[in-house]
Design a protein around this motif. Structure first.
Motif, mmCIF file in Angstrom:
data_model
loop_
_atom_site.group_PDB
_atom_site.id
_atom_site.type_symbol
_atom_site.label_atom_id
_atom_site.label_comp_id
_atom_site.label_asym_id
_atom_site.label_seq_id
_atom_site.Cartn_x
_atom_site.Cartn_y
_atom_site.Cartn_z
ATOM 1 N N PHE A 1 0.750 -1.072 -0.125
ATOM 2 C CA PHE A 1 0.046 0.150 0.043
ATOM 3 C C PHE A 1 0.872 1.166 -0.031
ATOM 4 O O PHE A 1 1.872 1.275 0.649
ATOM 5 C CB PHE A 1 -0.983 0.030 1.324
ATOM 6 C CG PHE A 1 -2.040 -0.926 1.158
ATOM 7 C CD1 PHE A 1 -3.275 -0.629 0.330
ATOM 8 C CD2 PHE A 1 -1.862 -1.988 2.001
ATOM 9 C CE1 PHE A 1 -4.077 -1.581 0.226
ATOM 10 C CE2 PHE A 1 -3.031 -3.226 1.758
ATOM 11 C CZ PHE A 1 -4.319 -2.809 1.088
ATOM 12 N N PHE A 2 0.524 2.170 -0.791
ATOM 13 C CA PHE A 2 1.120 3.585 -0.699
ATOM 14 C C PHE A 2 0.382 4.880 -1.122
ATOM 15 O O PHE A 2 -1.113 4.316 -1.952
ATOM 16 C CB PHE A 2 2.446 3.576 -1.494
ATOM 17 C CG PHE A 2 2.171 3.264 -3.064
ATOM 18 C CD1 PHE A 2 2.121 4.537 -4.041
ATOM 19 C CD2 PHE A 2 2.108 2.116 -3.596
ATOM 20 C CE1 PHE A 2 1.947 4.162 -5.298
ATOM 21 C CE2 PHE A 2 2.089 1.825 -4.994
ATOM 22 C CZ PHE A 2 1.790 2.955 -5.790
ATOM 23 N N MET A 3 0.601 5.769 -0.663
ATOM 24 C CA MET A 3 -0.532 6.886 -1.272
ATOM 25 C C MET A 3 0.363 8.007 -2.196
ATOM 26 O O MET A 3 1.416 8.206 -2.147
ATOM 27 C CB MET A 3 -0.584 7.723 -0.014
ATOM 28 C CG MET A 3 -1.702 8.801 -0.035
ATOM 29 S SD MET A 3 -3.364 8.021 0.013
ATOM 30 C CE MET A 3 -3.560 7.632 1.523
ATOM 31 N N VAL A 4 -0.432 8.220 -3.340
ATOM 32 C CA VAL A 4 0.105 9.188 -4.092
ATOM 33 C C VAL A 4 -0.759 10.479 -4.099
ATOM 34 O O VAL A 4 -1.967 10.436 -4.385
ATOM 35 C CB VAL A 4 -0.027 8.699 -5.843
ATOM 36 C CG1 VAL A 4 0.627 9.762 -6.707
ATOM 37 C CG2 VAL A 4 0.616 7.263 -5.672
ATOM 38 N N HIS A 5 -0.130 11.684 -3.988
ATOM 39 C CA HIS A 5 -0.675 13.015 -3.580
ATOM 40 C C HIS A 5 -0.828 13.719 -4.927
ATOM 41 O O HIS A 5 -0.107 13.447 -5.970
ATOM 42 C CB HIS A 5 0.010 13.837 -2.548
ATOM 43 C CG HIS A 5 0.146 13.093 -1.238
ATOM 44 N ND1 HIS A 5 -1.074 13.106 -0.310
ATOM 45 C CD2 HIS A 5 1.115 12.481 -0.819
ATOM 46 C CE1 HIS A 5 -0.567 12.561 0.752
ATOM 47 N NE2 HIS A 5 0.741 12.249 0.548
ATOM 48 N N PRO A 6 -1.782 14.656 -5.152
ATOM 49 C CA PRO A 6 -1.954 15.280 -6.583
ATOM 50 C C PRO A 6 -0.566 16.025 -6.691
ATOM 51 O O PRO A 6 -0.065 16.367 -5.892
ATOM 52 C CB PRO A 6 -3.003 16.586 -5.882
ATOM 53 C CG PRO A 6 -3.963 15.900 -4.904
ATOM 54 C CD PRO A 6 -2.833 14.988 -4.214
ATOM 55 N N ASN A 7 -0.284 16.106 -7.862
ATOM 56 C CA ASN A 7 0.952 16.681 -8.329
ATOM 57 C C ASN A 7 2.094 16.225 -7.810
ATOM 58 O O ASN A 7 3.064 16.695 -7.258
ATOM 59 C CB ASN A 7 1.094 18.263 -8.234
ATOM 60 C CG ASN A 7 0.341 18.878 -9.089
ATOM 61 O OD1 ASN A 7 0.168 18.793 -10.242
ATOM 62 N ND2 ASN A 7 -0.177 20.079 -8.593
ATOM 63 N N SER B 1 8.128 15.337 -6.145
ATOM 64 C CA SER B 1 7.037 16.590 -6.375
ATOM 65 C C SER B 1 6.909 17.057 -7.753
ATOM 66 O O SER B 1 8.176 17.252 -8.203
ATOM 67 C CB SER B 1 7.240 17.568 -5.241
ATOM 68 O OG SER B 1 6.335 18.804 -5.522
ATOM 69 N N LEU B 2 5.780 17.025 -8.269
ATOM 70 C CA LEU B 2 5.466 17.754 -9.564
ATOM 71 C C LEU B 2 5.020 19.154 -9.364
ATOM 72 O O LEU B 2 4.667 19.720 -10.509
ATOM 73 C CB LEU B 2 4.745 16.796 -10.364
ATOM 74 C CG LEU B 2 5.076 15.672 -10.500
ATOM 75 C CD1 LEU B 2 4.001 14.674 -11.186
ATOM 76 C CD2 LEU B 2 6.562 15.150 -10.958
ATOM 77 N N ARG B 3 5.009 19.615 -8.215
ATOM 78 C CA ARG B 3 4.508 21.150 -8.146
ATOM 79 C C ARG B 3 5.374 22.191 -8.646
ATOM 80 O O ARG B 3 6.588 21.906 -8.774
ATOM 81 C CB ARG B 3 4.190 21.409 -6.528
ATOM 82 C CG ARG B 3 3.190 20.296 -5.973
ATOM 83 C CD ARG B 3 3.147 20.626 -4.492
ATOM 84 N NE ARG B 3 2.084 19.761 -3.714
ATOM 85 C CZ ARG B 3 2.092 18.796 -3.167
ATOM 86 N NH1 ARG B 3 3.335 18.382 -3.047
ATOM 87 N NH2 ARG B 3 1.390 17.976 -2.589
ATOM 88 N N VAL B 4 4.792 23.323 -8.995
ATOM 89 C CA VAL B 4 5.578 24.309 -9.281
ATOM 90 C C VAL B 4 6.398 24.980 -8.041
ATOM 91 O O VAL B 4 5.606 25.104 -7.050
ATOM 92 C CB VAL B 4 4.759 25.454 -10.201
ATOM 93 C CG1 VAL B 4 5.637 26.537 -10.387
ATOM 94 C CG2 VAL B 4 4.005 25.083 -11.143
#
Length: 288
Positions: free
Chosen positions: A59-65, A98-101
């Motif tokens: 189990f693992f969690m992927v957050h937005p961006n 992280s894919l965030r700006v």
């Protein structure tokens, strides 16, 4: 070069229902086999129970961006960008990226411009990761890589252009901020392509002469401003004098010879170009 491979994995919500149910089932079967003194079935049920407990590590969690980079014993197998609760091979290592700006402001750097003048310069760089595999595997620390390479690009740009334009049409750091910002963005992007990073914007945030020459350059700027102002005043005064002489001649107000014209031009220029208000003097006699 390792490129990102988008990988789809199982929904964590489905696994969250199946794994506990199977764990309870095989636990009950193990207890029944143990009570019946069935050694072989009990051992098999126990192994299945242990395998199910290991599967809970998947189990693992992927957050937005965000992306999770999956590796199996050191081999890259793909990146997961599907958000929410996910489940994958429990032996996969899952590194978040992280894919965030993001943005950062460089330190104030002391460099020499193309004219050799020492200047202080800093920049703001806005960036984001677009290839998680390159960011993780192609460079050691992509955040540190972005910072160091951005400052190197800023140094190179500062040494390629003068602080102020000395010739008409020359690109300069101070007078062409939009053009310099675009060139800086291209310079930084060329250095960060290998790290899977996209530079959204790069802009100079601080620009000044270094302290040791700031006073001298300020005097130079003031002198240039005074010269430019004087030039504009003289150009306007000459136009006004020419207009006055033309109007007097065309309307026949007075007929002036060359000497009187020269005297009038001199007086008008003194009045128009002087820094203080002129004091009128009435001439009650003849010029001669």
């Amino acid at each position: 070069m390792i490129r990102e491979i988008t990988r789809s994995v199982a929904s964590g919500y489905v696994a969250l229902v199946l794994l506990p149910a199977l764990t309870v089932l095989f636990g009950w079967l193990f207890i029944q086999a143990a009570q019946a003194n069935s050694a072989v079935p009990a051992a098999l049920y126990l192994l299945a129970l242990v395998a199910l407990l290991i599967c809970f590590k998947g189990f693992f969690m992927v957050h937005p961006n965000q992306a999770k980079v999956l590796q199996l014993f050191g081999t890259y197998v793909g990146s997961v960008r599907q958000t929410g609760l996910r489940w994958a091979n429990p032996f996969y290592s899952k590194e978040p990226v992280s894919l965030r700006v993001r943005n950062f402001e460089s330190e104030v750097l002391k460099v020499n411009d193309s004219s050799g003048n020492p200047i202080d310069i800093a920049a703001v760089v806005v960036w984001k990761v677009v290839d998680s595999a390159e960011a993780v595997f192609e460079v050691d620390d992509y955040e540190s890589f972005v910072r160091i390479q951005s400052e190197a690009a800023l140094r190179n740009l500062a040494t390629s252009y003068p602080y102020e334009a000395h010739d008409e049409g020359q690109v300069a750091l101070r007078s062409d901020p939009q053009s310099i910002a675009e060139k800086l963005r291209e310079e930084v992007q060329d250095r960060l392509d290998k790290a899977g990073v996209e530079v959204i914007e790069a802009r100079i945030s601080h620009l000044a002469y270094s302290q040791e020459i700031a006073s001298a350059m300020l005097k130079r700027q003031q002198a240039a401003a005074v010269v430019a102002a004087r030039r504009q005043i003289v150009d306007g005064a000459v136009g006004m004098v020419k207009m006055a002489l033309t109007e007097l001649e065309e309307q026949g107000v007075v007929d002036l010879d060359e000497e009187r014209k020269a005297n009038m031009v001199c007086n008008l220029l003194v009045v128009l170009c002087g820094e203080e208000n002129a004091q009128p003097v009435l001439n009650t006699g003849s010029l001669y």
